[in-house]
Motif scaffolding. Structure first.
Motif, short mmCIF file in Angstrom:
data_model
loop_
_atom_site.label_atom_id
_atom_site.label_comp_id
_atom_site.label_asym_id
_atom_site.label_seq_id
_atom_site.Cartn_x
_atom_site.Cartn_y
_atom_site.Cartn_z
N ASN A 100 0.81 -1.19 0.14
CA ASN A 100 -0.15 -0.21 0.08
C ASN A 100 0.79 1.28 0.01
O ASN A 100 1.93 1.26 0.60
N ILE A 101 0.38 2.26 -0.67
CA ILE A 101 0.94 3.71 -0.61
C ILE A 101 1.00 4.12 0.89
O ILE A 101 -0.49 4.23 1.26
N PRO A 102 1.93 4.50 1.48
CA PRO A 102 1.92 4.88 2.87
C PRO A 102 1.22 6.37 2.82
O PRO A 102 1.16 6.90 2.11
N ASP A 103 0.56 6.39 4.13
CA ASP A 103 -0.06 7.68 4.32
C ASP A 103 -1.32 8.22 3.42
O ASP A 103 -1.53 9.46 3.19
N ILE A 104 -1.98 7.12 2.72
CA ILE A 104 -2.99 7.66 1.90
C ILE A 104 -4.44 6.85 2.62
O ILE A 104 -4.09 5.44 3.00
N SER A 105 -5.39 7.35 2.53
CA SER A 105 -6.43 6.73 2.94
C SER A 105 -7.67 6.91 1.79
O SER A 105 -8.03 8.32 1.56
N PRO A 106 -8.47 6.06 1.36
CA PRO A 106 -8.41 4.78 1.89
C PRO A 106 -7.08 4.01 1.04
O PRO A 106 -6.50 4.62 0.31
N ALA A 107 -6.83 3.03 1.65
CA ALA A 107 -5.37 2.43 1.20
C ALA A 107 -5.47 2.14 -0.26
O ALA A 107 -6.26 1.57 -0.59
N LYS A 108 -4.31 2.50 -1.03
CA LYS A 108 -4.26 2.08 -2.49
C LYS A 108 -2.99 1.26 -2.63
O LYS A 108 -1.96 1.64 -2.22
N LYS A 109 -2.86 0.35 -3.45
CA LYS A 109 -1.59 -0.23 -3.68
C LYS A 109 -0.88 0.54 -4.55
O LYS A 109 -1.35 1.53 -5.49
N TRP A 110 0.45 0.37 -4.89
CA TRP A 110 1.39 1.07 -5.80
C TRP A 110 0.86 0.65 -7.17
O TRP A 110 0.86 -0.38 -7.41
N SER A 111 0.84 1.69 -8.17
CA SER A 111 0.62 1.39 -9.32
C SER A 111 1.37 2.63 -10.22
O SER A 111 1.94 3.68 -9.61
N GLN A 112 1.55 2.43 -11.32
CA GLN A 112 2.12 3.49 -12.33
C GLN A 112 1.58 4.96 -11.97
O GLN A 112 2.26 5.82 -11.79
N ALA A 113 0.26 5.10 -12.23
CA ALA A 113 -0.58 6.25 -12.04
C ALA A 113 -0.23 6.91 -10.67
O ALA A 113 -0.10 7.85 -10.38
N GLY A 114 -0.43 6.06 -9.36
CA GLY A 114 -0.15 6.14 -7.95
C GLY A 114 0.93 6.76 -7.89
O GLY A 114 1.20 7.78 -7.13
N MET A 115 2.02 5.86 -8.66
CA MET A 115 3.80 6.37 -8.52
C MET A 115 4.02 7.89 -8.92
O MET A 115 4.55 8.47 -8.42
N ALA A 116 3.39 7.90 -10.06
CA ALA A 116 3.57 9.30 -10.57
C ALA A 116 2.89 10.33 -9.76
O ALA A 116 3.48 11.34 -9.71
N ALA A 117 1.82 10.21 -9.46
CA ALA A 117 1.14 11.03 -8.52
C ALA A 117 1.91 11.34 -7.24
O ALA A 117 2.03 12.67 -6.88
N GLU A 118 2.48 10.35 -6.72
CA GLU A 118 3.40 10.58 -5.43
C GLU A 118 4.56 11.50 -5.83
O GLU A 118 5.02 12.12 -5.15
N MET A 119 5.04 11.07 -7.07
CA MET A 119 6.35 12.00 -7.42
C MET A 119 5.94 13.49 -7.90
O MET A 119 6.70 14.04 -7.52
#
Length: 190
Positions: A100-119
């Motif tokens: 799961n991506i830390p500090d995100i609620s509701p919990a989401k798994k790492w994906s390319q879209a989520g990773m780009a958003a975190e960057m």
């Protein structure tokens, strides 16, 4: 048919409300953090020197948000000690881990879209890097997909996903309290 039993109303029984009129915020228990410790408790429970050092080391690297983990900077930039191939490999392992991506609620798994958003969030927090921001493009899902498809030690090193991916991985490493790898330590010495 038999009649159902009915309860007789008496004059002394009044209807009770289902909820109390005072809220939990009004109670003295609600705000324990801001109450000063009583002198009796603090004088009787003195921490040992060993306990103090454990508490200090536990709070030293404890962050609630991994984005707030401070990194050493040189001239406003975080020095990269991994090449593009190592960053790519680590990002792919993170995507495959299904964490799961830390500090995100509701919990989401790492994906390319989520990773780009975190960057992109890291870029907002730490500020854009001049060298990476000449063309105005930050890390996007498309640029991350292109970076992950590159090959070679320095393939994709000009991508903003290389720098922000390194920053993301470094902050996660510090938050998880993982040790530095041997190649990383060797690169720091050089």
């Amino acid at each position: 048919m038999p009649k159902a039993a009915t309860k007789k109303n008496t004059a002394s029984s009044a209807r009770q409300e289902p909820y109390t009129k005072s809220s939990p915020k009004d109670s003295a228990i609600a705000d324990k953090e801001n109450i000063a410790p009583s002198p009796e408790k603090s004088s009787s429970a003195k921490p040992t020197p060993k306990a103090k050092s454990q508490d200090a080391s536990a709070t030293k690297h404890t962050h609630t948000d991994y984005r707030a983990v401070p990194l050493d900077q040189v001239k406003g930039e975080v020095p990269c000690y991994d090449n593009a191939a190592a960053v790519r490999r680590k990002l792919k392992n993170l995507l495959a881990s299904k964490e799961n991506i830390p500090d995100i609620s509701p919990a989401k798994k790492w994906s390319q879209a989520g990773m780009a958003a975190e960057m992109q969030k890291l870029e907002e927090v730490d500020g854009p890097v001049e060298e990476m921001n000449k063309n105005g493009n930050g890390p996007t899902t498309r640029s991350l997909a292109i970076f992950l498809k590159k090959s070679g030690n320095m393939g994709g090193a000009d991508s903003p996903c290389f720098y922000w991916g390194y920053v993301l991985l470094e902050k996660l490493r510090i938050m998880k309290r993982e040790k530095k790898s041997k190649p990383r330590m060797k690169a720091e010495e050089e």
